[in-house]
Design a protein around this motif. Structure first.
Motif, PDB file in Angstrom:
ATOM      1  N   ARG A  27       0.809  -1.292  -0.122  1.00  0.00           N
ATOM      2  CA  ARG A  27       0.011   0.090  -0.049  1.00  0.00           C
ATOM      3  C   ARG A  27       0.753   1.185  -0.034  1.00  0.00           C
ATOM      4  N   PHE A  28       2.207   1.188   0.692  1.00  0.00           N
ATOM      5  CA  PHE A  28       2.960   2.473   0.480  1.00  0.00           C
ATOM      6  C   PHE A  28       3.436   2.883  -0.787  1.00  0.00           C
ATOM      7  N   VAL A  29       3.481   1.729  -1.981  1.00  0.00           N
ATOM      8  CA  VAL A  29       4.363   2.286  -3.023  1.00  0.00           C
ATOM      9  C   VAL A  29       3.235   1.744  -4.387  1.00  0.00           C
ATOM     10  N   SER A  30       1.974   1.642  -3.981  1.00  0.00           N
ATOM     11  CA  SER A  30       1.137   1.621  -4.962  1.00  0.00           C
ATOM     12  C   SER A  30       0.689   2.904  -5.817  1.00  0.00           C
ATOM     13  N   SER A  31       0.104   2.578  -6.908  1.00  0.00           N
ATOM     14  CA  SER A  31       0.154   3.951  -7.859  1.00  0.00           C
ATOM     15  C   SER A  31      -0.559   5.162  -7.169  1.00  0.00           C
ATOM     16  N   ASP A  32      -1.724   4.883  -6.541  1.00  0.00           N
ATOM     17  CA  ASP A  32      -2.436   5.483  -6.059  1.00  0.00           C
ATOM     18  C   ASP A  32      -1.857   6.362  -4.791  1.00  0.00           C
ATOM     19  N   LYS A  33      -0.873   6.003  -4.419  1.00  0.00           N
ATOM     20  CA  LYS A  33      -0.065   6.577  -3.367  1.00  0.00           C
ATOM     21  C   LYS A  33       1.231   7.370  -3.641  1.00  0.00           C
ATOM     22  N   ALA A  34       1.439   7.154  -4.937  1.00  0.00           N
ATOM     23  CA  ALA A  34       2.686   7.767  -5.402  1.00  0.00           C
ATOM     24  C   ALA A  34       2.891   9.398  -5.448  1.00  0.00           C
ATOM     25  N   HIS A  35       1.710   9.778  -5.482  1.00  0.00           N
ATOM     26  CA  HIS A  35       1.579  11.360  -5.213  1.00  0.00           C
ATOM     27  C   HIS A  35       2.005  11.658  -3.871  1.00  0.00           C
ATOM     28  N   GLU A  36       1.827  10.797  -2.973  1.00  0.00           N
ATOM     29  CA  GLU A  36       1.919  11.377  -1.480  1.00  0.00           C
ATOM     30  C   GLU A  36       3.619  11.276  -1.286  1.00  0.00           C
ATOM     31  N   VAL A  37       4.531  10.915  -2.152  1.00  0.00           N
ATOM     32  CA  VAL A  37       5.705  10.775  -1.861  1.00  0.00           C
ATOM     33  C   VAL A  37       6.461  12.176  -2.137  1.00  0.00           C
ATOM     34  N   LYS A  38       7.203  12.640  -1.301  1.00  0.00           N
ATOM     35  CA  LYS A  38       7.904  13.809  -1.543  1.00  0.00           C
ATOM     36  C   LYS A  38       9.783  13.306  -1.871  1.00  0.00           C
ATOM     37  N   ILE A  39      10.231  14.228  -2.817  1.00  0.00           N
ATOM     38  CA  ILE A  39      11.517  13.583  -3.200  1.00  0.00           C
ATOM     39  C   ILE A  39      12.440  15.040  -2.897  1.00  0.00           C
ATOM     40  N   TYR A  40      13.703  14.723  -2.327  1.00  0.00           N
ATOM     41  CA  TYR A  40      14.539  15.641  -2.550  1.00  0.00           C
ATOM     42  C   TYR A  40      15.838  15.188  -2.842  1.00  0.00           C
ATOM     43  N   TYR A  41      16.711  15.871  -3.334  1.00  0.00           N
ATOM     44  CA  TYR A  41      17.913  15.609  -3.905  1.00  0.00           C
ATOM     45  C   TYR A  41      19.169  16.380  -3.188  1.00  0.00           C
ATOM     46  N   GLY A  42      20.185  15.791  -2.837  1.00  0.00           N
ATOM     47  CA  GLY A  42      21.442  16.243  -1.929  1.00  0.00           C
ATOM     48  C   GLY A  42      21.382  16.421  -0.514  1.00  0.00           C
ATOM     49  N   LEU A  43      22.297  17.196   0.075  1.00  0.00           N
ATOM     50  CA  LEU A  43      22.367  17.435   1.315  1.00  0.00           C
ATOM     51  C   LEU A  43      22.752  18.917   1.659  1.00  0.00           C
ATOM     52  N   ASN A  44      22.249  19.648   0.733  1.00  0.00           N
ATOM     53  CA  ASN A  44      22.759  21.145   0.714  1.00  0.00           C
ATOM     54  C   ASN A  44      24.347  21.293   0.993  1.00  0.00           C
ATOM     55  N   ASP A  45      25.059  20.312   0.501  1.00  0.00           N
ATOM     56  CA  ASP A  45      26.279  20.471   0.371  1.00  0.00           C
ATOM     57  C   ASP A  45      26.831  20.584  -0.872  1.00  0.00           C
ATOM     58  N   PRO A  46      27.328  21.696  -1.515  1.00  0.00           N
ATOM     59  CA  PRO A  46      27.652  21.845  -2.966  1.00  0.00           C
ATOM     60  C   PRO A  46      28.376  21.086  -3.558  1.00  0.00           C
ATOM     61  N   GLU A  47      29.484  20.540  -2.902  1.00  0.00           N
ATOM     62  CA  GLU A  47      30.375  19.552  -3.509  1.00  0.00           C
ATOM     63  C   GLU A  47      29.777  18.173  -3.754  1.00  0.00           C
ATOM     64  N   SER A  48      29.132  17.508  -2.816  1.00  0.00           N
ATOM     65  CA  SER A  48      28.539  16.241  -3.140  1.00  0.00           C
ATOM     66  C   SER A  48      27.214  16.112  -3.779  1.00  0.00           C
ATOM     67  N   ASP A  49      26.635  17.660  -3.599  1.00  0.00           N
ATOM     68  CA  ASP A  49      25.033  17.793  -4.558  1.00  0.00           C
ATOM     69  C   ASP A  49      25.793  17.552  -6.005  1.00  0.00           C
ATOM     70  N   ARG A  50      26.598  18.110  -6.485  1.00  0.00           N
ATOM     71  CA  ARG A  50      26.976  18.265  -7.838  1.00  0.00           C
ATOM     72  C   ARG A  50      27.472  16.539  -8.461  1.00  0.00           C
ATOM     73  N   GLU A  51      27.565  16.014  -7.307  1.00  0.00           N
ATOM     74  CA  GLU A  51      27.972  14.536  -7.733  1.00  0.00           C
ATOM     75  C   GLU A  51      26.788  13.652  -7.807  1.00  0.00           C
ATOM     76  N   GLY A  52      25.641  13.892  -7.629  1.00  0.00           N
ATOM     77  CA  GLY A  52      24.334  13.170  -7.390  1.00  0.00           C
ATOM     78  C   GLY A  52      24.419  12.021  -6.501  1.00  0.00           C
ATOM     79  N   ARG A  53      24.876  12.132  -5.454  1.00  0.00           N
ATOM     80  CA  ARG A  53      25.008  11.127  -4.287  1.00  0.00           C
ATOM     81  C   ARG A  53      23.762  10.757  -3.513  1.00  0.00           C
ATOM     82  N   VAL A  54      22.815  11.721  -3.260  1.00  0.00           N
ATOM     83  CA  VAL A  54      21.887  11.491  -2.390  1.00  0.00           C
ATOM     84  C   VAL A  54      20.453  11.582  -3.015  1.00  0.00           C
ATOM     85  N   ILE A  55      19.471  10.722  -2.598  1.00  0.00           N
ATOM     86  CA  ILE A  55      18.146  10.998  -3.141  1.00  0.00           C
ATOM     87  C   ILE A  55      17.319  10.505  -1.789  1.00  0.00           C
ATOM     88  N   THR A  56      16.335  11.355  -1.313  1.00  0.00           N
ATOM     89  CA  THR A  56      15.434  11.223   0.013  1.00  0.00           C
ATOM     90  C   THR A  56      14.179  11.021  -0.608  1.00  0.00           C
TER      91      THR A  56
END
Length: 222
Positions: A149-178
């Protein structure tokens, strides 16, 4: 007071429906109002406990697979039909698939996304690519269409996605997805290596580790 109490039980389950019917019947007995409120309180606690138990059971069944792929295109060059990945996902009944070190550029993502959907039932996919260097680092998270139920198609819109750690060096390297959901958070991380000469050791211990710890602690507070 009585209306507010009835509205607290909103589940459409058979148990909740029976509870609501019983509550309505009891509330008509004005001369036993105090005992009725005690009964209502008990019924609400029982229903909330049942819902909490159901929620925990679903979370316990959430299957997450993490794979340092060391080059996604390289994998499929040797396995063009995706049999290895498809078999792993099937055997493990994977709900969320996390890749590290994809080594993709943003221009490669649409093609790879389409290719993956040829043999995986992908609901949504999220990609973070390195802009610092070509063919380097990178992470991805795939939500698969499953019965959970937590990954079904009708629940996908409830997920928030964030990229990076607010660290310019690592964020340019695409290291984190939350991935943040009402009931859980997932952090897909490709940790920077200190290097053979330990050239990035200071950065790793003084900057990266601190930013990651702050990020995790902030999620715990939500």
């Amino acid at each position: 007071m009585e209306s507010d109490t009835r509205n607290m039980i909103t589940s459409s389950s058979p148990e909740a429906m029976c509870t609501n019917v019983l509550v309505r019947s009891l509330m008509k007995l004005q001369w036993v109002r105090f005992p009725v409120l005690i009964v209502i309180s008990l019924l609400i606690r029982i229903e909330m406990s049942r819902l909490a138990s159901s929620l925990q059971n679903n979370l316990n069944k959430l299957s997450v697979m993490s794979w340092n792929i060391n080059g996604l295109r390289s994998l499929f060059k040797h396995d063009p039909q995706g049999e290895i990945l498809r078999d792993l996902v099937s055997k493990r009944r994977v709900d969320l698939l996390c890749f590290q070190e994809t080594k993709l550029q943003e221009i490669h993502v649409p093609e790879m996304d389409t290719f993956l959907k040829n043999f995986l039932d992908v609901n949504k996919s999220f990609w973070s690519c390195s802009t610092a260097r070509k063919g380097y680092s990178g992470t991805a998270v795939l939500m698969l269409n499953t019965n959970n139920r937590f990954v079904s198609s009708d629940k996908a819109h409830e997920v928030k996605i964030y990229y990076g750690l607010n660290d310019p060096e690592s964020d340019r390297e695409g290291r984190v997805i939350t991935m943040e959901h009402e009931h859980y958070s997932l952090v897909n991380v490709y940790v920077p290596n200190s290097g053979g000469t330990l050239a990035r050791l200071s950065y790793r211990t003084s900057t990266w580790d601190r930013h990651l710890a702050e990020h995790i602690n902030a999620l715990k507070l939500k």
